[in-house]
Design a protein around this motif. Structure first.
Motif, short mmCIF file in Angstrom:
data_model
loop_
_atom_site.label_atom_id
_atom_site.label_comp_id
_atom_site.label_asym_id
_atom_site.label_seq_id
_atom_site.Cartn_x
_atom_site.Cartn_y
_atom_site.Cartn_z
N ALA A 47 0.78 -1.01 -0.01
CA ALA A 47 0.17 -0.09 -0.14
C ALA A 47 0.90 1.27 -0.04
CB ALA A 47 -0.92 -0.10 1.18
N GLY A 48 1.96 1.17 0.61
CA GLY A 48 2.82 2.51 0.94
C GLY A 48 3.51 2.51 -0.36
N ILE A 49 3.69 1.65 -1.22
CA ILE A 49 4.52 1.85 -2.49
C ILE A 49 3.34 2.11 -3.51
CG2 ILE A 49 5.58 0.51 -4.50
CD1 ILE A 49 7.09 -1.21 -2.62
N MET A 50 2.28 1.96 -3.45
CA MET A 50 1.43 1.98 -4.38
C MET A 50 0.79 3.35 -4.30
SD MET A 50 0.86 -0.15 -6.81
CE MET A 50 -0.33 0.51 -7.70
N LEU A 51 0.63 3.92 -3.24
CA LEU A 51 -0.11 5.24 -3.06
C LEU A 51 0.71 6.36 -3.73
CD1 LEU A 51 -2.25 6.93 -1.93
CD2 LEU A 51 -1.18 7.20 -0.04
N GLY A 84 -15.50 9.75 5.57
CA GLY A 84 -15.32 8.21 5.38
C GLY A 84 -13.75 8.13 5.68
N ILE A 85 -12.90 8.79 5.01
CA ILE A 85 -11.58 8.73 5.64
C ILE A 85 -11.38 9.04 6.92
CG2 ILE A 85 -9.09 9.81 4.94
CD1 ILE A 85 -10.36 10.20 2.19
N ALA A 86 -11.72 10.03 7.47
CA ALA A 86 -11.53 10.60 8.88
C ALA A 86 -12.14 9.31 10.03
CB ALA A 86 -12.47 11.77 8.90
N VAL A 87 -13.17 8.66 9.26
CA VAL A 87 -13.63 7.64 10.02
C VAL A 87 -12.90 6.47 10.07
CG1 VAL A 87 -15.60 5.87 10.45
CG2 VAL A 87 -16.28 8.32 9.92
N GLY A 88 -12.21 6.21 8.97
CA GLY A 88 -11.45 5.12 8.68
C GLY A 88 -10.15 5.31 9.73
N TRP A 89 -9.65 6.62 9.75
CA TRP A 89 -8.46 6.84 10.46
C TRP A 89 -8.94 6.62 12.06
CZ3 TRP A 89 -5.70 12.57 10.06
CH2 TRP A 89 -4.51 12.30 10.87
N ALA A 90 -9.97 7.29 12.56
CA ALA A 90 -10.20 7.17 13.73
C ALA A 90 -10.33 5.63 14.14
CB ALA A 90 -11.29 7.96 14.01
N VAL A 182 -6.17 13.21 0.11
CA VAL A 182 -6.66 13.39 1.40
C VAL A 182 -5.85 12.21 2.32
CG1 VAL A 182 -8.68 13.38 3.23
CG2 VAL A 182 -8.74 14.65 1.20
N LYS A 183 -5.82 11.07 1.58
CA LYS A 183 -5.22 9.99 2.48
C LYS A 183 -3.79 10.27 2.76
CE LYS A 183 -6.11 6.02 0.22
NZ LYS A 183 -6.50 5.06 -0.68
N LEU A 184 -3.20 11.04 2.14
CA LEU A 184 -1.76 11.39 2.19
C LEU A 184 -1.51 11.51 3.86
CD1 LEU A 184 -0.52 13.34 -0.90
CD2 LEU A 184 0.17 11.30 -0.13
N VAL A 185 -2.36 12.48 4.43
CA VAL A 185 -2.20 12.81 5.57
C VAL A 185 -2.18 11.80 6.80
CG1 VAL A 185 -2.79 14.36 7.53
CG2 VAL A 185 -2.82 15.32 5.17
N PRO A 186 -3.36 11.04 6.75
CA PRO A 186 -3.12 9.86 7.60
C PRO A 186 -2.21 8.64 7.48
CG PRO A 186 -5.14 9.95 6.25
CD PRO A 186 -4.53 11.19 5.95
N LEU A 190 0.71 7.31 9.82
CA LEU A 190 0.63 5.91 10.17
C LEU A 190 2.09 5.25 9.87
CD1 LEU A 190 -2.89 5.09 9.22
CD2 LEU A 190 -1.94 4.93 11.61
N GLY A 191 3.02 6.05 9.17
CA GLY A 191 4.49 5.55 8.68
C GLY A 191 4.31 4.93 7.52
N GLN A 192 3.33 5.07 6.47
CA GLN A 192 3.59 4.20 5.29
C GLN A 192 4.46 4.81 4.23
OE1 GLN A 192 1.40 1.86 4.25
NE2 GLN A 192 -0.65 2.24 5.11
N PHE A 193 5.19 5.76 4.54
CA PHE A 193 6.15 6.40 3.57
C PHE A 193 7.58 6.25 4.12
CE2 PHE A 193 2.28 8.83 2.68
CZ PHE A 193 1.82 8.25 1.53
N ASP A 194 8.43 5.65 3.52
CA ASP A 194 10.02 5.52 3.86
C ASP A 194 10.67 5.61 2.42
OD1 ASP A 194 10.02 2.96 2.77
OD2 ASP A 194 9.75 2.21 4.63
N ALA A 195 12.11 5.72 3.00
CA ALA A 195 12.81 5.93 1.48
C ALA A 195 12.81 4.85 0.59
CB ALA A 195 14.31 6.26 1.86
N ALA A 196 12.85 3.64 0.96
CA ALA A 196 12.75 2.43 0.08
C ALA A 196 11.60 2.40 -0.55
CB ALA A 196 12.86 1.06 1.23
N ASN A 197 10.47 2.58 0.04
CA ASN A 197 8.94 2.46 -0.71
C ASN A 197 9.02 3.57 -1.88
OD1 ASN A 197 8.08 0.56 0.89
ND2 ASN A 197 6.64 1.62 2.20
N LEU A 198 9.36 4.94 -1.51
CA LEU A 198 9.37 5.84 -2.48
C LEU A 198 10.06 5.77 -3.49
CD1 LEU A 198 9.31 8.94 0.30
CD2 LEU A 198 7.55 7.78 -1.23
N GLY A 199 11.51 5.15 -3.26
CA GLY A 199 12.46 4.94 -4.32
C GLY A 199 11.91 3.85 -5.36
N THR A 200 11.19 2.55 -4.75
CA THR A 200 10.60 1.60 -5.46
C THR A 200 9.39 2.38 -6.37
OG1 THR A 200 11.15 -0.02 -3.94
CG2 THR A 200 9.53 -0.58 -5.42
N ALA A 201 8.77 3.04 -5.66
CA ALA A 201 7.56 3.83 -6.39
C ALA A 201 8.10 4.65 -7.63
CB ALA A 201 6.79 4.64 -5.54
#
Length: 253
Positions: A47-51, A84-90, A182-186, A190-201
């Motif tokens: 999910a972190g790579i695909m976003l 709906g995104i806010a509810v999902g995050w909460a 909007v999903k970028l913020v939560p 939640l730690g979905q982005f790091d250097a490895a995921n962004l480089g692969t993307a």
């Protein structure tokens, strides 16, 4: 950054499916991207790579469809999606992804069957409805956040409207471009982005761009009746996939 051959054997078809879907062809089939990637890496990392890849696809699609959309549909569904995104995050710590997949899968199957065998839906386009649009918009935002399954709820409201095929796709493009932004913020918190995921993307961005443009071209040349027929078929297939995955995880483990 991933360099393994097995990873790219899964990543290339995953990104291609997402690109064609983002371009408007295949509808909900883009939802298969994360499950395909999850065959070789964890679902969270997939999910972190695909976003970021989805966001690049959104930018390309927005360029082509920025003036072709149904304003009333977006006015009803987009605010509800943010809620709906806010509810999902909460509720992220309490909601089971597998339960959401199973629920959305069953609804998708019933939706497609109702279209194929219900004369009422075939007879004439549905009328816009604020309450229904808000409900499906909220569910689309929620399921998009929780399990990347936002397309079926969106289509359950938008497909019966029988919009022109390009207007339908443009509306979908704008809806999910805003939802993903909007999903970028939560996702960040939640730690979905790091250097490895962004480089692969980033390595997959050219394929993402190419397949998105290909999807846009297919929508322009395909017959409208065939387009809608395939859209409902894809919803049904994705419904089967989500139902199977959810049921297997909930009841077989």
């Amino acid at each position: 950054m991933h360099t393994e051959l097995a990873f790219y054997a899964a990543a290339v078809p995953a990104v291609a499916l997402a690109g064609l879907s983002k371009g408007g062809f295949g509808g909900a089939m883009g939802m298969l991207a994360v499950p395909v990637l999850a065959l070789v890496i964890s679902p969270v990392q997939a999910a972190g790579i695909m976003l970021p890849i989805l966001l690049v696809m959104d930018v390309i699609s927005l360029y082509f469809y920025r003036r072709i959309f149904d304003r009333p549909t977006l006015a009803v569904m987009l605010p509800a999606s943010v809620v709906g995104i806010a509810v999902g995050w909460a509720t992220a710590a309490y909601v089971k992804e597998d339960f959401v997949r199973l629920l959305v899968g069953l609804i998708s199957i019933l939706f497609a069957l109702n279209y194929w065998f219900g004369d009422r839906l075939r007879a004439k386009p549905a009328e816009p409805n604020g309450a229904k649009g808000s409900f499906w918009g909220l569910l689309a935002g929620f399921t998009s956040f929780v399990s990347h399954a936002g397309a079926p709820p969106f289509q359950m409201y938008a497909l019966p409207l029988r919009l022109d095929k390009q207007v339908f796709v443009g509306t979908s493009v704008i809806f999910f471009a805003v939802t993903n932004a909007v999903k970028l913020v939560p996702y960040f918190f939640l730690g979905q982005f790091d250097a490895a995921n962004l480089g692969t993307a980033a390595a997959l961005f050219p394929l993402a761009a190419l397949t998105t443009v290909l999807g846009i071209w297919i929508v322009r040349v395909i017959d409208q009746t065939l387009f809608y027929g395939l859209s409902y078929l894809f919803v049904f297939v994705i419904g089967l996939k989500l139902t199977f995955d959810g049921a297997m995880s909930l009841f077989m483990h």
